[in-house]
Design a protein around this motif. Structure first.
Motif, PDB file in Angstrom:
ATOM      1  N   LEU A   1      45.393  29.510  36.228  1.00  0.00           N
ATOM      2  CA  LEU A   1      43.972  29.747  35.981  1.00  0.00           C
ATOM      3  C   LEU A   1      43.175  29.717  37.281  1.00  0.00           C
ATOM      4  N   VAL A   2      43.456  28.715  38.113  1.00  0.00           N
ATOM      5  CA  VAL A   2      42.756  28.612  39.402  1.00  0.00           C
ATOM      6  C   VAL A   2      43.098  29.813  40.283  1.00  0.00           C
ATOM      7  N   GLY A   3      44.373  30.186  40.322  1.00  0.00           N
ATOM      8  CA  GLY A   3      44.787  31.326  41.134  1.00  0.00           C
ATOM      9  C   GLY A   3      44.175  32.627  40.659  1.00  0.00           C
TER      10      GLY A   3
ATOM     11  N   LEU B   1      38.339  37.128  45.258  1.00  0.00           N
ATOM     12  CA  LEU B   1      38.785  37.975  46.361  1.00  0.00           C
ATOM     13  C   LEU B   1      38.452  39.437  46.091  1.00  0.00           C
ATOM     14  N   ARG B   2      38.633  39.851  44.837  1.00  0.00           N
ATOM     15  CA  ARG B   2      38.296  41.234  44.471  1.00  0.00           C
ATOM     16  C   ARG B   2      36.788  41.465  44.576  1.00  0.00           C
ATOM     17  N   ALA B   3      35.996  40.463  44.242  1.00  0.00           N
ATOM     18  CA  ALA B   3      34.540  40.579  44.385  1.00  0.00           C
ATOM     19  C   ALA B   3      34.164  40.758  45.852  1.00  0.00           C
TER      20      ALA B   3
ATOM     21  N   LEU C   1      44.944  40.470  40.560  1.00  0.00           N
ATOM     22  CA  LEU C   1      44.816  39.324  39.666  1.00  0.00           C
ATOM     23  C   LEU C   1      46.169  38.708  39.301  1.00  0.00           C
ATOM     24  N   LEU C   2      47.164  39.537  39.030  1.00  0.00           N
ATOM     25  CA  LEU C   2      48.476  39.009  38.659  1.00  0.00           C
ATOM     26  C   LEU C   2      49.100  38.155  39.765  1.00  0.00           C
TER      27      LEU C   2
ATOM     28  N   ALA D   1      53.776  41.713  48.019  1.00  0.00           N
ATOM     29  CA  ALA D   1      54.814  42.429  47.285  1.00  0.00           C
ATOM     30  C   ALA D   1      54.228  43.404  46.276  1.00  0.00           C
ATOM     31  N   LEU D   2      53.269  42.946  45.467  1.00  0.00           N
ATOM     32  CA  LEU D   2      52.731  43.805  44.420  1.00  0.00           C
ATOM     33  C   LEU D   2      51.826  44.897  44.984  1.00  0.00           C
TER      34      LEU D   2
END
Length: 199
Positions: free
Chosen positions: A28-30, A37-39, A60-61, A94-95
């Motif tokens: 949840l925290v991650g 970070l996306r914001a 997000l993943l 990686a992703l």
């Protein structure tokens, strides 16, 4: 009459967390950290920023994966090789590189380098703030991580020109967000590199 002998509980027992619970909290925290970070990315990209389903996969993943892994490592007090889970922030790398054309863009234009620099700063800083490994190795790693965080924040005005200049409210907010994300990310990652010395 002899006094009853009471076995003391292990010092770490009151603070122990079940790995599954720690993984859920960490995820949840991650996830929340990755959303922030996306914001930040939206702020510096301006109107050109777009959201796709790949955004959820690549940003997000990995945040949820990294948070869950760090939570488990912390719950296990980095016993054995649990501290290796502290490298989980590289899930971002990686992703992100799995996106079609991402690796080519990185090699030819440098776009996507943040997917390597940000996790590297988190891991270096987390290791530097941890208690695993010699201090002579941790201190240089921490210094390098702080320099990366400072560079990350200082580069904000270069991203979108005057719109995010340090003298504007938007620019100041973006700089503080960039620095805060990196520093809190390091503190969080450090949980995976801290061994309970009382155990």
């Amino acid at each position: 009459m002899r006094d009853a002998v009471v076995e003391p509980m292990p010092a770490s027992a009151p603070h122990a967390a079940h790995p599954a619970a720690a993984a859920a909290i960490g995820a949840l925290v991650g996830l929340t950290w990755a959303a922030a970070l996306r914001a930040y990315m939206v702020t510096i990209a301006g109107p050109g920023s777009s959201f796709t389903w790949w955004t959820l996969i690549a940003i997000l993943l990995p945040g949820a994966i990294a948070g869950a892994c760090i939570g488990v490592a912390h719950a296990r007090r980095a016993r054995g090789r649990a501290w290796l889970l502290g490298f989980a922030p590289f899930a971002f790398t990686a992703l992100t590189m799995l996106e079609p054309g991402a690796l080519t863009a990185l090699v030819t234009t440098g776009i996507g380098g943040g997917a390597i620099a940000v996790p590297a700063a988190l891991v270096l800083g987390g290791f530097g703030l941890g208690t695993i490994g010699p201090r002579a190795a941790r201190i240089p790693c921490l210094v390098l991580a702080v320099l990366l965080a400072a560079g990350f924040a200082a580069a904000v005005p270069l991203a979108d020109g005057p719109a995010v200049a340090a003298t504007t409210a938007r620019g100041a907010w973006a700089i503080l967000l960039a620095a805060g994300l990196l520093l809190t990310g390091m503190l969080g990652t450090a949980l995976a590199f801290r061994r309970d010395r009382r155990a």
